[in-house]
Enzyme design. Structure first.
Site, PDB file in Angstrom:
ATOM      1  N   LYS A 132      61.760  36.557  27.410  1.00 54.67           N
ATOM      2  CA  LYS A 132      61.689  36.982  26.121  1.00 54.67           C
ATOM      3  C   LYS A 132      61.221  35.841  25.114  1.00 54.67           C
ATOM      4  O   LYS A 132      60.833  34.645  25.648  1.00 54.67           O
ATOM      5  CB  LYS A 132      63.215  37.270  25.715  1.00 54.67           C
ATOM      6  CG  LYS A 132      64.232  36.211  25.702  1.00 54.67           C
ATOM      7  CD  LYS A 132      65.586  36.539  25.479  1.00 54.67           C
ATOM      8  CE  LYS A 132      66.478  35.011  25.500  1.00 54.67           C
ATOM      9  NZ  LYS A 132      67.860  35.639  25.796  1.00 54.67           N
ATOM     10  N   ARG A 167      78.818  39.834  20.786  1.00 51.28           N
ATOM     11  CA  ARG A 167      77.640  40.438  20.464  1.00 51.28           C
ATOM     12  C   ARG A 167      77.314  41.779  20.534  1.00 51.28           C
ATOM     13  O   ARG A 167      77.435  42.568  19.707  1.00 51.28           O
ATOM     14  CB  ARG A 167      76.351  39.365  21.112  1.00 51.28           C
ATOM     15  CG  ARG A 167      74.981  39.565  20.498  1.00 51.28           C
ATOM     16  CD  ARG A 167      74.140  38.459  20.843  1.00 51.28           C
ATOM     17  NE  ARG A 167      73.806  38.271  22.431  1.00 51.28           N
ATOM     18  CZ  ARG A 167      73.296  37.328  22.954  1.00 51.28           C
ATOM     19  NH1 ARG A 167      72.582  36.560  22.077  1.00 51.28           N
ATOM     20  NH2 ARG A 167      72.974  37.360  24.286  1.00 51.28           N
ATOM     21  N   HIS A 186      77.854  38.381  29.257  1.00 50.35           N
ATOM     22  CA  HIS A 186      77.260  37.158  28.883  1.00 50.35           C
ATOM     23  C   HIS A 186      78.243  36.166  28.314  1.00 50.35           C
ATOM     24  O   HIS A 186      79.069  36.437  27.767  1.00 50.35           O
ATOM     25  CB  HIS A 186      75.993  37.490  27.755  1.00 50.35           C
ATOM     26  CG  HIS A 186      75.068  36.302  27.613  1.00 50.35           C
ATOM     27  ND1 HIS A 186      74.212  35.737  28.602  1.00 50.35           N
ATOM     28  CD2 HIS A 186      74.925  35.730  26.127  1.00 50.35           C
ATOM     29  CE1 HIS A 186      73.808  34.659  27.990  1.00 50.35           C
ATOM     30  NE2 HIS A 186      73.980  34.770  26.594  1.00 50.35           N
ATOM     31  N   ARG A 194      70.125  35.830  35.622  1.00 48.68           N
ATOM     32  CA  ARG A 194      69.152  36.192  34.558  1.00 48.68           C
ATOM     33  C   ARG A 194      68.846  34.737  34.239  1.00 48.68           C
ATOM     34  O   ARG A 194      69.471  34.058  33.516  1.00 48.68           O
ATOM     35  CB  ARG A 194      69.639  36.681  33.345  1.00 48.68           C
ATOM     36  CG  ARG A 194      70.495  38.179  33.714  1.00 48.68           C
ATOM     37  CD  ARG A 194      71.027  38.788  32.356  1.00 48.68           C
ATOM     38  NE  ARG A 194      71.848  37.967  31.408  1.00 48.68           N
ATOM     39  CZ  ARG A 194      73.372  38.295  31.922  1.00 48.68           C
ATOM     40  NH1 ARG A 194      73.847  39.045  32.660  1.00 48.68           N
ATOM     41  NH2 ARG A 194      74.267  37.541  31.302  1.00 48.68           N
ATOM     42  N   TYR A 220      52.875  14.589   0.326  1.00 45.01           N
ATOM     43  CA  TYR A 220      53.554  14.910  -0.575  1.00 45.01           C
ATOM     44  C   TYR A 220      55.017  14.292  -1.003  1.00 45.01           C
ATOM     45  O   TYR A 220      55.539  13.992  -0.104  1.00 45.01           O
ATOM     46  CB  TYR A 220      54.037  16.659  -0.403  1.00 45.01           C
ATOM     47  CG  TYR A 220      52.997  17.545  -0.062  1.00 45.01           C
ATOM     48  CD1 TYR A 220      52.017  17.982  -1.071  1.00 45.01           C
ATOM     49  CD2 TYR A 220      52.646  18.094   1.026  1.00 45.01           C
ATOM     50  CE1 TYR A 220      50.871  18.721  -0.902  1.00 45.01           C
ATOM     51  CE2 TYR A 220      51.435  19.158   1.164  1.00 45.01           C
ATOM     52  CZ  TYR A 220      50.723  19.167   0.086  1.00 45.01           C
ATOM     53  OH  TYR A 220      49.760  20.164   0.195  1.00 45.01           O
ATOM     54  N   CYS A 261      53.067  18.204   6.607  1.00 45.97           N
ATOM     55  CA  CYS A 261      52.586  19.134   5.786  1.00 45.97           C
ATOM     56  C   CYS A 261      52.311  20.365   6.423  1.00 45.97           C
ATOM     57  O   CYS A 261      52.927  20.487   7.572  1.00 45.97           O
ATOM     58  CB  CYS A 261      51.029  18.740   5.299  1.00 45.97           C
ATOM     59  SG  CYS A 261      50.891  17.107   4.460  1.00 45.97           S
ATOM     60  N   MET A 262      51.802  21.463   5.971  1.00 44.98           N
ATOM     61  CA  MET A 262      51.728  22.888   6.656  1.00 44.98           C
ATOM     62  C   MET A 262      50.931  22.722   8.000  1.00 44.98           C
ATOM     63  O   MET A 262      51.423  23.366   8.924  1.00 44.98           O
ATOM     64  CB  MET A 262      51.432  23.867   5.620  1.00 44.98           C
ATOM     65  CG  MET A 262      51.299  25.166   6.246  1.00 44.98           C
ATOM     66  SD  MET A 262      50.401  26.547   5.127  1.00 44.98           S
ATOM     67  CE  MET A 262      51.879  26.711   3.939  1.00 44.98           C
ATOM     68  N   ASP A 263      49.840  21.909   7.704  1.00 45.84           N
ATOM     69  CA  ASP A 263      48.818  21.962   8.850  1.00 45.84           C
ATOM     70  C   ASP A 263      48.600  20.423   9.519  1.00 45.84           C
ATOM     71  O   ASP A 263      47.705  20.417  10.334  1.00 45.84           O
ATOM     72  CB  ASP A 263      47.480  22.700   8.393  1.00 45.84           C
ATOM     73  CG  ASP A 263      47.962  23.861   7.479  1.00 45.84           C
ATOM     74  OD1 ASP A 263      48.273  24.836   7.965  1.00 45.84           O
ATOM     75  OD2 ASP A 263      47.586  23.792   6.340  1.00 45.84           O
TER      76      ASP A 263
HETATM   77  C1  LIG Z   1      68.793  34.884  26.760  1.00 43.87           C
HETATM   78  C2  LIG Z   1      69.419  35.465  27.570  1.00 43.87           C
HETATM   79  C3  LIG Z   1      69.620  34.982  28.911  1.00 43.87           C
HETATM   80  C4  LIG Z   1      68.961  33.565  29.424  1.00 43.87           C
HETATM   81  O1  LIG Z   1      69.744  32.476  28.917  1.00 43.87           O
HETATM   82  P1  LIG Z   1      69.247  30.834  28.997  1.00 43.87           P
HETATM   83  O2  LIG Z   1      70.193  30.275  28.470  1.00 43.87           O
HETATM   84  O3  LIG Z   1      67.859  30.956  28.624  1.00 43.87           O
HETATM   85  O4  LIG Z   1      69.229  31.089  30.772  1.00 43.87           O
HETATM   86  C5  LIG Z   1      70.588  35.519  30.048  1.00 43.87           C
HETATM   87  N1  LIG Z   1      71.291  36.501  29.592  1.00 43.87           N
HETATM   88  C6  LIG Z   1      71.359  36.958  28.315  1.00 43.87           C
HETATM   89  C7  LIG Z   1      72.083  38.317  27.816  1.00 43.87           C
HETATM   90  C8  LIG Z   1      70.368  36.521  27.386  1.00 43.87           C
HETATM   91  O5  LIG Z   1      70.299  37.016  26.019  1.00 43.87           O
END
Ligand SMILES: *Cc1c(COP(=O)(O)O)cnc(C)c1O
Length: 375
Positions: A41, A141, A172, A225, A270, A316-318
């Site tokens: 992601k 969540r 999770h 995951r 700045y 700065c920005m850049d």
């Molecule tokens: C982002 C996420 C993960 C991965 O988590 P890490 O801490 O990067 O390993 C696994 N499960 C869910 C539901 C997540 O949102």
């Protein structure tokens, strides 16, 4: 097509070998029945979604997790055919698109299933929609909160005319990266009592993000995951040590664009917040907060010729300015994250200085900074 950032010597370099090595080490800790799905992601935590997914696949990942449907569509468009799971809630109006592309969706309520059932009934799509039921065991969540609600949803999925394929069930953990496991155990107990309400568990039962997988090996499940650790970053920051050496994949470099002698009492940037106490050499680096290099990093440092140089004046920005130990040639390499000679600046170091976590720094690196890959 114009690639913005192509003609500036500021870049993220991603070491795909490091990613592969982290995945192989993780897989070596697991039994053969446990699959590793790479979490890619947020543009692969800033590292580049497609390149990371391909490297992960080459190292043995058998599926992918993303946060939003479009990230899954991007994987499909790039030719990835393995299972892809969207971890967040997708609006039911996109159920047929997900089904058509064989992208699995996380589901956290019976109402979602009912709406999606209607939408799928009016679409031309014939494939079932793969779903993973999300259980809220204490993360707060998304997901089902009681065994009763869960059991009704599971029965709905298993009805004869169901347009769904009940592919997975998951939760999770909120505190898997902490030494104190009180809350973790509380969640684990919730998980156990909730899944007991499902008669026939689906193909994928999964509870582990990186931290859970690294530090709570005994958790049941048959898929991990694997997110932040695949990028070589310790999920706990500096709190817990990883059971094996993680290799950071990302470095951030630039080149000095301007070098000058600054007379004593002259100021920089700045707000004129920095004034030279003596005559000094100052270099300008073409990166700023618009690139994801945060403004709060004033006073932090970069590496030039293997030595630390302080960032002086406001970022700065850049662009930003650094104090040099002596005159240095324009074009000299500047390492903002990574190793130069005997010294290293990690994403963790940057995050510590900003008062945040490395995840945020990595995903905050802007698209304007090109990603270059070594393998
Ligand atoms: C982002 C996420 C993960 C991965 O988590 P890490 O801490 O990067 O390993 C696994 N499960 C869910 C539901 C997540 O949102």
């Amino acid at each position: 097509m114009v690639v913005i950032g192509e003609h500036r010597h500021t870049q993220v370099t991603v070491d795909l070998q490091a990613i592969k090595s982290n995945i192989r080490k993780e897989m070596a800790q697991k039994d053969e029945l446990t699959e590793l799905w790479a979490v890619v992601k947020a543009n692969g935590y800033g590292h580049g979604i497609i390149q990371v997914a391909q490297a992960a696949k080459a190292a043995g990942a058998t599926g992918f997790c993303v946060a939003i449907l479009d990230e899954g569509l991007a994987l499909r468009a790039a030719g990835i055919t393995e299972p892809v799971l969207v971890l967040g809630i997708t609006e039911p109006e996109y159920a047929s698109l997900a089904a058509e592309k064989s992208i699995s969706l996380a589901v956290g309520s019976k109402a979602w299933l009912d709406t999606a059932t209607q939408i799928l009934a009016t679409s031309q799509v014939t494939q079932p929609l793969h779903v993973h039921l999300a259980l809220d065991t204490g993360m707060g969540r998304i997901g089902f909160q009681t065994p009763a609600e869960l059991s009704v949803a599971a029965q709905t999925l298993r009805q004869a005319q169901s347009p769904f394929d009940f592919e997975g069930i998951f939760t999770h953990f909120a505190t898997a990266d902490q030494a104190d496991d009180t809350y973790f155990i509380h969640q684990l107990n919730n998980w156990k009592s909730m899944i007991a309400a499902v008669d026939d568990l689906p193909r994928y039962v999964h509870v582990s993000n990186s931290a859970t997988s690294l530090w709570h090996q005994a958790c049941n499940g048959n898929m991990v995951r694997f997110g932040v650790a695949l990028y070589g970053l310790n999920p706990s920051g500096r709190d817990l040590s990883s059971p094996y050496q993680l290799q950071p994949a990302l470095s951030l470099t630039a080149q000095l664009t301007f070098v000058k002698h600054l007379a004593r009492d002259k100021s920089i940037s700045y707000g004129a917040t920095y004034t030279a106490a003596q005559d000094e050499w100052i270099g300008t680096v073409p990166i700023g907060y618009a690139d994801g290099y945060e403004r709060r990093l004033q006073g932090f440092h970069v590496l030039i010729d293997g030595g630390f140089c302080e960032i002086v004046g406001r970022v700065c920005m850049d662009q930003l300015m650094v104090r040099l130990p002596h005159e240095v040639a324009v074009g000299t390499k500047v390492t903002l994250v990574g190793t130069d000679g005997a010294n290293t600046i990690s994403l963790q170091d940057v995050a510590d200085y900003c008062g945040t976590i490395h995840y945020e720094i990595a995903c905050g690196l802007a698209p304007r900074v090109p990603r270059v890959y070594t393998d």
